[in-house]
Design an enzyme around this catalytic site. Structure first.
Site, short mmCIF file in Angstrom:
data_model
loop_
_atom_site.label_atom_id
_atom_site.label_comp_id
_atom_site.label_asym_id
_atom_site.label_seq_id
_atom_site.Cartn_x
_atom_site.Cartn_y
_atom_site.Cartn_z
N HIS A 167 0.86 -1.19 0.00
CA HIS A 167 0.00 0.00 0.00
C HIS A 167 0.89 1.24 0.00
CE1 HIS A 167 -2.73 3.13 1.44
NE2 HIS A 167 -3.68 2.39 0.89
N GLU A 177 -3.38 2.70 -7.21
CA GLU A 177 -3.70 3.83 -6.35
C GLU A 177 -2.63 4.91 -6.53
OE1 GLU A 177 -6.42 2.31 -2.88
OE2 GLU A 177 -4.35 2.36 -2.23
N SER A 191 -9.43 8.38 -3.26
CA SER A 191 -10.52 9.36 -3.18
C SER A 191 -11.76 8.98 -3.99
CB SER A 191 -10.02 10.76 -3.57
OG SER A 191 -9.06 11.22 -2.64
#
Ligand code: 13P
Length: 264
Positions: A96, A169, A215
Site C-alpha cells: 500500500h 492507487e 478518493s
C-alpha cells in the site's frame, strides 16, 4: 477475473476491534442480496482480524493490511503469514502507498512478501501507483511498470492468474489531501497496467483484476467504474460508513454489469 465487481475497503489505522466487528456485521447484512455479484473484501487492522473472521466466516473475504516477508524470525512488530493463517486469513494487502511512502518499504520488500504470500496460497492485493512528481515528469507508466515488474515478477503466470489482484492507487489521489484521478486518466493507467501484466504473464495476465483506489466517493464512483479496464474499486474514507458504502456499491454495480455484458 470472475466477472464480478471487485470492491472493498482498507480501514487503515481507524476502527478498533469492536468498531470493525460492528461495521462488518452491518455490511454483511447490507450486501446479502447482491453478494454473489461481488468480490467483496474487508481489510481491517491486525487486532480486528480474528473477530472479523469469526463474525462473517467465509461470507466476506477478510484481509490483512500487511505481512512480514519471513515465516518467523527476529522481526519485532511484524506479523507472519503463519499467524494470519492460524486465524483464518488468506488474503493480504501488500505495498500500500502508505507502507511504501510513510514506512519506507521498497519494491524488494514487496517482492519478498508477494513471494511468501503466494507460497502460503494467499490471494495478494498488490498496490502500485506513481507519485505526483513522477506524474508531472510524464513517468507514470514507467513508475507502475517498474513496481509491477519488481514486486509481481516473482510470480509465475499461473500463480499470478490465481492469486494476484492489483490495486492501482496513484499516491497523489489517496487520503484527505488527495485529488481523485479523472475517469479518463484512470482508464489510461489501467490500460497501461493491463498491458504490462500481459507482457509479464501472457494470457494469464489478462485475467488479473485491476482495481482503482484514491478518493473514490459517491459522486465519482459510477463514472470511474464505467471505464474499460477498471475491474473494481478499492475505497478508504467513503466506505467507512456502512450505509454510504452500500449506496456506492449499489450505484456502481449496474454500471459495471452493463459494461461487462457488452464485452461478452
Ligand atoms: P481513500 O479512498 O481514503 O483516498 O483511500 C484509498 C486507499 O488508500 C485504499 O487503500
Amino acid at each position: 477475473m470472475t466477472g464480478k465487481l471487485y470492491i472493498g475497503t482498507n480501514t487503515k489505522m481507524f476502527q478498533t476491534g469492536t468498531e470493525a466487528e460492528t461495521y462488518i456485521r452491518k455490511m454483511d447484512d447490507l450486501i446479502d442480496d447482491i453478494r454473489d455479484r461481488l468480490e467483496f473484501f474487508f481489510i481491517p487492522s491486525f487486532t480486528s482480524l480474528e473477530r472479523s473472521v469469526r463474525a462473517v466466516g467465509d461470507r466476506i473475504r477478510i484481509g490483512a493490511q500487511n505481512m512480514a516477508w519471513e515465516d518467523r524470525g527476529q522481526f519485532t512488530g511484524e506479523v507472519s503469514p503463519l499467524m494470519l493463517e492460524e486465524i483464518g486469513v488468506r488474503f493480504v494487502l501488500i505495498g500500500h502507498s502508505e507502507r511504501r511512502h510513510v514506512f519506507g518499504e521498497t519494491d524488494g520488500m514487496e517482492a519478498a512478501k508477494v513471494r511468501l504470500a503466494a507460497d502460503h496460497g494467499f490471494t495478494v492485493l498488490l498496490c502500485v501507483g506513481e507519485t505526483a512528481e513522477q506524474k508531472d515528469a510524464g513517468r507514470s507508466i514507467q513508475a507502475v511498470r517498474e513496481q509491477l515488474e519488481k514486486a509481481a515478477g516473482v510470480l509465475g503466470p499461473e500463480e499470478a492468474r490465481e492469486r494476484l489482484w492489483i490495486g492501482y492507487e496513484p499516491v497523489w489521489a489517496i487520503g484527505t489531501s488527495g485529488v481523485p484521478a479523472s475517469a479518463s486518466y484512470a482508464e489510461d493507467m489501467h490500460g497501461a497496467i493491463k498491458g504490462v501484466l500481459r507482457q509479464m504473464f501472457d494470457g494469464d495476465g489478462a485475467e488479473i483484476p485491476v482495481l482503482y483506489g484514491g478518493s473514490v466517493n459517491a459522486s465519482n464512483a459510477p463514472e470511474i467504474i464505467a471505464r474499460d479496464g477498471i475491474d473494481g474499486l478499492f475505497i478508504g474514507r467513503s466506505a467507512w460508513d456502512p450505509d454510504r458504502f452500500n449506496g456506492i456499491i449499489r450505484s456502481v454495480l449496474p454500471v459495471f454489469e452493463s459494461r461487462a455484458s457488452k464485452q461478452l
